[in-house]
Design a protein around this motif. Sequence first.
Motif, PDB file in Angstrom:
ATOM      1  N   PHE A 126      33.534  55.298  35.932  1.00  0.00           N
ATOM      2  CA  PHE A 126      32.751  54.112  35.564  1.00  0.00           C
ATOM      3  C   PHE A 126      32.211  53.485  36.854  1.00  0.00           C
ATOM      4  N   VAL A 127      30.897  53.335  36.962  1.00  0.00           N
ATOM      5  CA  VAL A 127      30.301  52.673  38.117  1.00  0.00           C
ATOM      6  C   VAL A 127      29.548  51.441  37.628  1.00  0.00           C
ATOM      7  N   ALA A 128      30.084  50.271  37.935  1.00  0.00           N
ATOM      8  CA  ALA A 128      29.435  49.011  37.583  1.00  0.00           C
ATOM      9  C   ALA A 128      28.474  48.644  38.708  1.00  0.00           C
ATOM     10  N   ASP A 129      27.233  49.006  38.561  1.00  0.00           N
ATOM     11  CA  ASP A 129      26.223  48.841  39.601  1.00  0.00           C
ATOM     12  C   ASP A 129      26.084  47.364  39.990  1.00  0.00           C
ATOM     13  N   GLY A 130      26.210  47.081  41.301  1.00  0.00           N
ATOM     14  CA  GLY A 130      26.007  45.726  41.796  1.00  0.00           C
ATOM     15  C   GLY A 130      27.186  44.790  41.624  1.00  0.00           C
ATOM     16  N   LEU A 131      28.385  45.333  41.352  1.00  0.00           N
ATOM     17  CA  LEU A 131      29.569  44.481  41.152  1.00  0.00           C
ATOM     18  C   LEU A 131      30.242  44.163  42.476  1.00  0.00           C
ATOM     19  N   ARG A 132      30.374  42.880  42.775  1.00  0.00           N
ATOM     20  CA  ARG A 132      31.068  42.432  43.979  1.00  0.00           C
ATOM     21  C   ARG A 132      32.572  42.484  43.778  1.00  0.00           C
ATOM     22  N   ALA A 133      33.290  42.804  44.851  1.00  0.00           N
ATOM     23  CA  ALA A 133      34.747  42.879  44.767  1.00  0.00           C
ATOM     24  C   ALA A 133      35.354  41.515  44.436  1.00  0.00           C
ATOM     25  N   ASP A 134      34.845  40.463  45.101  1.00  0.00           N
ATOM     26  CA  ASP A 134      35.472  39.145  44.898  1.00  0.00           C
ATOM     27  C   ASP A 134      35.270  38.648  43.471  1.00  0.00           C
ATOM     28  N   LYS A 135      34.091  38.900  42.877  1.00  0.00           N
ATOM     29  CA  LYS A 135      33.845  38.431  41.522  1.00  0.00           C
ATOM     30  C   LYS A 135      34.666  39.201  40.498  1.00  0.00           C
ATOM     31  N   PHE A 136      35.013  40.433  40.818  1.00  0.00           N
ATOM     32  CA  PHE A 136      35.846  41.217  39.917  1.00  0.00           C
ATOM     33  C   PHE A 136      37.316  40.824  40.020  1.00  0.00           C
ATOM     34  N   PHE A 137      37.794  40.655  41.246  1.00  0.00           N
ATOM     35  CA  PHE A 137      39.225  40.407  41.442  1.00  0.00           C
ATOM     36  C   PHE A 137      39.617  38.940  41.231  1.00  0.00           C
ATOM     37  N   GLU A 138      38.725  37.999  41.524  1.00  0.00           N
ATOM     38  CA  GLU A 138      39.110  36.587  41.506  1.00  0.00           C
ATOM     39  C   GLU A 138      39.375  36.086  40.086  1.00  0.00           C
ATOM     40  N   LEU A 139      40.115  34.991  40.002  1.00  0.00           N
ATOM     41  CA  LEU A 139      40.379  34.317  38.730  1.00  0.00           C
ATOM     42  C   LEU A 139      39.294  33.287  38.468  1.00  0.00           C
ATOM     43  N   ASP A 140      39.007  33.024  37.200  1.00  0.00           N
ATOM     44  CA  ASP A 140      37.956  32.064  36.856  1.00  0.00           C
ATOM     45  C   ASP A 140      38.456  30.635  37.015  1.00  0.00           C
ATOM     46  N   GLU A 141      37.635  29.678  36.596  1.00  0.00           N
ATOM     47  CA  GLU A 141      37.981  28.266  36.781  1.00  0.00           C
ATOM     48  C   GLU A 141      39.198  27.839  35.976  1.00  0.00           C
ATOM     49  N   HIS A 142      39.572  28.662  34.984  1.00  0.00           N
ATOM     50  CA  HIS A 142      40.761  28.355  34.181  1.00  0.00           C
ATOM     51  C   HIS A 142      41.984  29.127  34.659  1.00  0.00           C
TER      52      HIS A 142
END
Length: 913
Positions: free
Chosen positions: A51-67
Amino acid sequence: MNYFVFIVLNILVHTIFFMSIFDIYFTSPLVHGMKVVYPTAQTPAKRLVLFVADGLRADKFFELDEHGKTRSPFLRNIMINNGTWGVSHTRVPTESRPGHIALIAGFYEDVSAIMKGWKENLVEFDSVFNRSRNTWAFGSPDILPMFAKGSSGSHVHVHCYDGSIESFAGSDSSILDDWSFDHFKAMLRNTETNMTLNKLLKQDKIIFFLHLLGLDTNGHSHKPMSKEYLSNIRKVDEGIQQTVMLIDKFYSDDQKTAYVFTSDHGMTDWGSHGAGLPSETLTPLVVWGAGAGKHLTVPKNLDNEAIEQTRMWGLTPEYRQDVNQADIAPLMAVLVGIPIPVNSVGSLPSAYISSNRNLIAESMLQNAKQIAEQFSIKMKLTKEKSVSMVPFKKLSLSGVVDRERKISELIRQGDYEKAILLSYDLIDLALEGLQYYHTYHRTYLYLSVLLSFVGWIFVCLLIMLQQDDLIVNQVKKLKPLANDNTQKRLVIVFMILGAIVATTTYLLDFTAFYFIYFLLPLFIWHFILKHYHTWQVCLNVLTLNASLRKKLLFHCTIGLGGIWSLILSFFYRFVLLIVILLVVAFVAHYNISSQTKRFWASVSIILCAFPLLPVVGRSPNPFLVVLGGLLGSTSAYYGQSWLQVRSQYNLLYILPLLSGVVASTTSYLSSNYGYVITPIHITSWSILLLGWVLPLTTSTNIINRILSIYTCQCASYILISLSYDAVFCVVFCILLCIWLKLEYEIAHVERPLAAMDFVEKTSIGSEQDFKMSFHTLRRSFILVFFLVLSFFGVGNIASINSFDVQVVLPFITVFQPFIMGSLLAYKVLLPYLLVACAYCGISVVTKTNLNQLCCFVIIISDVMGMHFFFMVKDYGSWLDIGTSISHYVINMSMTLSLLFFFAAARFLTSQKL
């Protein structure tokens, strides 16, 4: 030398200079003829899903959301319980093609290949798809076909959607991901009725590739911080979960499927990629399933920043396993039990393999043999192309054989840890040796191009000297006294040298360009030495004339200081502010009207503000775009009064304001409704076309024609603007108009400026003396300065990387790389045309010698070019490499494009429909 011949030769020579860095620093790393190294260990996986998610940043994938919750619960659970994860470090340029080639083929494509093509394969390369028994790929038509063309058979089956659905004006582009997931599911459903397909899917050594483009498109359209981008991460996670459940159900009898999830590149906060910022080069990697490791702790080199970052993501740093992007190709090959691609330079990340040390040791030996095979072939090829080769001292062919034999013996003895360490050592030495032989002939090319650079500067000086009456007359007196045998001996010497160089190059089977690089300095220096009478006379004149010597020394010192300041501006934009102020102070001592001085100083000071602003592209501002249009229309209308002319087309001055309104309306519609109406596209393309047609319908009066050109071209520029760049273009045009009037007054021409016509021919004769040449030197420096200012006034080397897709929405919303790239290039190069038009006006009103102008501009740009040539890097951080290339390319492009823009400017300013 004839003026036309000189221009043609100048273009050819600088084209060679432009291409030289790619042959010196960035030639293709691929070699052919290697033996395939087949795996000896039995891997537990029969198939692999990528699976290649084109344009996916590491920080946006690994980080937790505002909740405090993850956006990828399924993959997060795998990371914590079932698989291995880390960050994949990509190289520049962080684009889809080179990223996917690094992932799937295991090598980093050279820069020149990336620039020459996108979908086509410029060279044949191996890949894990090619080594598989069968591969099924689903996704973008821009990526998948090149791997089908690179295969050695028809076993790579690609399924692509229609490129028209890749719209940057859509509200949500996750439909691109849905297409890949849905068509893969449909293929599995078809196995119920298609027994042939069912049989193929049950074989071993097969790969499924799902290319997920939604995140990249949403990132360009809405930015990585947007809800569209972040929610797309959740949709990708859900799609992967459903796909994995379907695959596990389909293969419930063996459960021998390995999974790899990653991305080809990241993305900046403003929605672009291509350079080397961490947000672009750091991508996620998650591996699980058959054969994959689970939370193995191996030695790693994480710095304190990476450790702290991992903890902020709510993850354990000890389990983070970072890799280079090319390492993923051998990892996939080992997991599915196929040969590692023969061109791969990746090093197998053992932490991602199961804890079976025998499997890891055997796989590491396979990886070491595969890279050592490339080293052996590269050494043989280099030896064939060398008269006397100095071998790589750290590793020889016999050394490779000895090391491989020793590693095999350690594996047989069960000493797996030592075998693994020796394999890594052999890989490192082989890669170092590959680099040594890859750059073996670089020194000769480097010296040849450098000799050509210096020689061409002397050619330009020679052309200028031959325009001076004093020099020409002295040469005519001296020539009859010269001995013709000197010329004959000179020709013979250079013919012998040329024959030696050509024969050696042919026997060593170098490419055609090597002939050019090696022979070019001989032709240039023969031309220089052939005119030794001119150099002799010039030295005599300088020896006898002390005041001229002092004046020449003064102007050369000032010129070199100015050139160094321009070079510094490539690194520090604020230097442009200092140069602007120095130019204002330098011009102030000339005898010109106080009104012109005030206007020149005022507009220059206003322009000083732009290099201090953040680069355009990170924060779109429709208000400033409309302001630029309003300022453009107002300036064009009232500029007539100051310049004492009246245009016959007053409605023409509405165009900049109309452009500002159209651009802002486009921004509003795309942001709030997700579409752009067709009339906006029609209006935008019409304004772009009218920008070239309307000026030709006005009179050839200098002021009328300049104002009409600037007004129409400003309108086109504003359409492709995002923020204060629209205002910058208008202020820049105002300063160019003032420069025209300023140079006119410095020349002390009595005829009214408003009465002069462009059809009057510019002087190309030799009635100029050294005094006039110094004036031309000033004009040439200001010309080059304006070219640099036009580029760096609103950006820097990362300006292309700051490209926001919203820029081209007034013209196109469907993904069309060629049209989008052309519009971006048009915006970057348009100010060059404006500068060229201004100088066409100056050349008419001051009777400037065009030969001297071209020679001075070439000398200035070549001195800068030599500096950047020395600074080109192919080592160190990838941001440094990309920046060093960009410096040189921009400088050479400036020289080449200016000659073409002079031709376009002459057409725009002198022709009339």
